[in-house]
Every structure is written in structure tokens, then in C-alpha cells.
Design an enzyme around this catalytic site. Structure first.
Site, PDB file in Angstrom:
ATOM      1  N   ASP A 210     -54.637 -75.897 -45.237  1.00 39.26           N
ATOM      2  CA  ASP A 210     -54.052 -76.876 -46.104  1.00 39.26           C
ATOM      3  C   ASP A 210     -52.720 -76.934 -45.649  1.00 39.26           C
ATOM      4  O   ASP A 210     -52.360 -76.520 -44.594  1.00 39.26           O
ATOM      5  CB  ASP A 210     -54.126 -76.361 -47.676  1.00 39.26           C
ATOM      6  CG  ASP A 210     -54.134 -77.755 -48.576  1.00 39.26           C
ATOM      7  OD1 ASP A 210     -53.081 -78.520 -48.406  1.00 39.26           O
ATOM      8  OD2 ASP A 210     -54.847 -78.032 -49.404  1.00 39.26           O
ATOM      9  N   HIS A 233     -52.601 -78.918 -42.769  1.00 37.89           N
ATOM     10  CA  HIS A 233     -52.047 -80.221 -42.960  1.00 37.89           C
ATOM     11  C   HIS A 233     -50.410 -80.558 -42.979  1.00 37.89           C
ATOM     12  O   HIS A 233     -50.105 -81.512 -43.448  1.00 37.89           O
ATOM     13  CB  HIS A 233     -52.526 -80.293 -44.511  1.00 37.89           C
ATOM     14  CG  HIS A 233     -53.814 -80.455 -44.649  1.00 37.89           C
ATOM     15  ND1 HIS A 233     -54.364 -80.549 -46.048  1.00 37.89           N
ATOM     16  CD2 HIS A 233     -54.920 -80.313 -44.029  1.00 37.89           C
ATOM     17  CE1 HIS A 233     -55.810 -80.512 -45.996  1.00 37.89           C
ATOM     18  NE2 HIS A 233     -55.975 -80.262 -44.663  1.00 37.89           N
TER      19      HIS A 233
END
Length: 396
Positions: A210, A233
Site C-alpha cells: 500500500d 502505492h
């Protein structure tokens, strides 16, 4: 539990900021044993010491259950993790913590050791990235209201949820932090911050599933420098506006960082159907290298994963004084720069300076998109910058 120290040991303790009469508490367990109670006992004793104290977890692998080490303490406390502590490998739904350090003024965590969250079994049952109604999984390391802290030379491996969560911190420096988890591990943000002031993240490596670094509401005066991110991310401010009673974000500076093979790059994201109306201001990204990064520069005020919001309602989060300067490298898709601001509250005072991002895919050259923003352009722009009329604010 005191101890006798030789001259060399006393010299080292003084370099670390400890006086000659400091107490050192060691976890005397053998490798493979469960040290939960021993660590809690050692920390409690150190916390009650009237002079600075140190807790040592030696080399080896140890089991560690859910533990909260909270102050206030009578004097500064240092924890030196030399070995590896391992969490329960099974899915533990409904619990939101594994290791917590809380309410300590004057704290150090170091030693070159690792926190292994053993998250593999848990990731298969984690659906919090898809729905509000989910059972939480434990965050590996939480710093709750820790002030005047130095966190360095530690690793976090395979967290079940976030690796590190920082809440209510003041004057905290993190350096040489290594965070690793597979790129498909859900919700494994590397370092998440909220309601904190004066945090520095320096010289660190984050590879996870993430956001490498995610900035939550109430964060101010955050400095990120020489961080390598990827996969993951990217480095994100937000998401903002998902919950009510959120606080403003201000003073975010990200410099001299590298993002490689990440799903996003430098990102600011807000929910369109925001539950509050706050401001995120003075957010600056500078001297950034991107290597095959999808969406290298992205303002997304239409962030609505898994259709969990009303996209027809404009975001009420105001973005003010934002800059992206000297960003260079390659994009993983043609959308090199996307500034998608709110139609209800257009972005104000956005600067774009010296952007050089290339894309070599078959679907055309790199693009630069804008909506509800007129960025101020400085230096050269590649791809060629957008020219979008600024939508007026309501009532103007």
C-alpha cells in the site's frame, strides 16, 4: 535490576545520552521463547526509573504477543532490539494492535532488529480496502502520543495491517527504517501519520503493498528525505475527508526521494463525498526520481475506491499552496501528470516546475491533465503542461 559497568560500557552509555548510573534491563530469555511478559516487566521497571534507562532485547528470534508499553515515564527510556520478534502467524481479526509504545516523552528505539508481523495468513481475510464494514487487523508498531523520540535502525516485515502508525507525535525522527511486504499485501501502509507535529522520516527503504508513506489528518511540519519507495502505492497525502471531525494538514515537505515500480507516485487524495470540510496546505514535493511509476504526479479529489462514496458530490477538502518541482524519470502509463481538483473548491496556488517524465508505451506520448486548477508553471515541462481555466469558488 542494576548492573556493574566497565569504563568502556559507561563511555558508550554516555554517548547515547545516558549517565553512568543508568540502569540497563535485559530480556534474558532464550531464542524461540515468548518474551511478552519479560519485556513488559523490563519496560515497566525502566519507565519507573528516576534516571534514563535502557531495555535490551538480545540477538535471536523470539515470540511476542500483543503488548502495550505506555508511560508517562519518570525519565527517558531506550529500547534496543537486536534480534527479531515474531507475531502470531494466524489471522487475528478484531484486534487493532500488536506492539504499542505510548505516552512517553523522551524515547529511543534502535538496535538493528526486526518486527515480523507474520501477515501472510491474515492478508487472505483482509477486506478493509474494499468496505467500511470490516474487522480490523493489528497494526504492527504503534507510536501513540510519543514526544521527543528517535527511531532508527529497525525493520518491519510482513505486517498484517499498517507497519508503523504514528498518532499524536511531537518532535520524532525516524531514520534508517526498512519496511518490506509483498506488493499484493492489502492495507500494509509503510508509515502512516496522523495528528502529529514535527516528524522527520529520513534515509529509509519502504517496499510494501500500500502507500509507502501516508499522511492523515491533523499532520503538520512533516519532512521526508532520502526515502526509496517501491513497490507500493507511492507517497500519499490522504485520503482526506472519509471521516467526520478531521483536522487540517499543513507543512508537508518531501525531497530527494526515489519511487520505483509504484502504483502511484506523489499523490494527494480526497474523497468526493467528504464527511468534513478541512484544508490541506503548504505541501511540497521536490527533487524526486520516478522509475516506471504509474501516475507519477497525481492530485485526485475524486478518490472513491470500490465505489464507497457519492462521486456526484464535490470534495469539500481545500487544497492550497501545492508544488511539484524537479520531478524526473519514467511513467508506467501515459498519465504522467493528473491534477484533478474539486469542482466545488478548486485547487489554489499550485506550482509545477521542471517536470521531465517520459513514457514509451504504444498508446501515445505522456500526457498532462488538469481540471479545476490553473497551475503556475516554472521552468521546462515535459509532457507539455495543461492550460485549464480555474473554476470560481462558490459565491465568487
Amino acid at each position: 535490576m542494576g548492573a556493574y559497568f566497565g569504563v568502556s560500557t559507561i563511555f558508550i552509555l554516555c554517548l547515547l545520552g545516558f549517565s553512568a548510573n543508568a540502569e540497563v534491563f535485559s530480556i534474558g530469555s532464550s531464542s524461540g521463547s515468548d518474551i511478552t511478559q519479560a519485556l513488559l516487566k523490563a519496560f515497566t521497571s525502566a519507565c519507573q526509573s528516576p534516571s534514563p534507562s535502557k531495555v535490551v532485547i538480545p540477538k535471536g528470534e523470539f515470540k511476542l504477543g500483543e503488548i502495550e508499553m505506555r508511560g508517562p515515564c519518570k525519565a527517558p527510556v531506550e529500547i534496543t532490539l537486536q534480534g527479531t520478534v515474531k507475531a502470531d502467524g494466524n489471522a487475528i481479526q478484531g484486534k487493532e494492535k500488536w506492539v504499542v509504545f505510548g505516552n512517553i516523552n523522551g524515547f529511543k528505539l534502535n538496535g538493528g532488529g526486526a518486527f515480523d508481523g507474520e501477515g501472510n495468513a491474515a492478508w487472505r481475510v483482509n477486506n478493509c480496502h474494499k468496505t467500511f464494514n470490516c474487522k480490523k487487523l493489528p497494526i504492527s508498531i504503534r507510536f501513540d502520543f510519543v514526544e521527543n523520540a528517535e527511531i532508527k535502525d529497525i525493520s518491519s516485515i510482513d505486517a498484517k495491517n499498517f507497519h508503523i502508525n504514528v498518532l499524536g507525535a511531537k518532535n520524532m525522527t525516524m531514520s534508517n527504517i526498512k519496511i518490506t511486504a509483498p506488493e499484493d499485501s492489502p492495507n500494509t501502509d509503510g508509515i502512516h501519520l496522523g495528528r502529529s507535529d514535527g516528524v522527520k522520516i529520513l534515509d529509509s527503504f519502504i517496499s510494501t503493498g500500500d502507500d509507502c508513506i501516508s499522511v492523515g489528518d491533523g499532520t503538520s511540519n512533516l519532512h521526508v528525505e532520502k526515502v526509496t519507495c517501491g513497490p507500493g502505492h507511492g507517497i500519499s497525502v490522504g485520503s482526506l475527508g472519509r471521516y467526520g471531525k478531521e483536522q487540517d494538514v499543513s507543512g508537508i515537505r518531501v525531497v530527494n526521494c526515489t519511487l520505483q515500480e509504484t502504483d502511484n507516485g506523489l499523490r494527494i487524495k480526497t474523497w468526493p463525498s467528504a464527511a468534513c470540510s478541512t484544508t490541506a496546505s503548504d505541501i511540497h514535493f521536490e527533487d524526486i526520481i520516478v522509475k516506471n511509476v504509474t501516475n507519477p504526479i497525481l492530485i485526485d479529489q475524486e478518490y472513491c475506491p470500490w465505489n464507497q462514496c457519492n462521486k456526484k458530490k464535490a470534495s469539500t477538502i481545500k487544497l492550497v499552496n501545492i508544488s511539484f518541482k524537479n520531478v524526473r524519470g519514467t511513467s508506467g502509463n501515459k498519465d504522467a501528470v493528473k491534477l484533478l481538483c474539486s469542482k466545488g473548491y478548486p485547487c489554489q496556488n499550485v506550482e509545477i516546475g521542471d517536470i521531465d517524465i517520459k513514457y514509451s508505451g504504444e498508446d501515445g506520448p505522456a500526457t498532462f491533465q488538469c481540471s479545476n486548477v490553473s497551475p503556475k508553471l516554472l521552468g521546462a515541462q515535459s509532457p507539455e503542461a495543461c492550460s485549464s481555466p480555474l473554476t470560481k469558488l462558490p459565491g465568487q
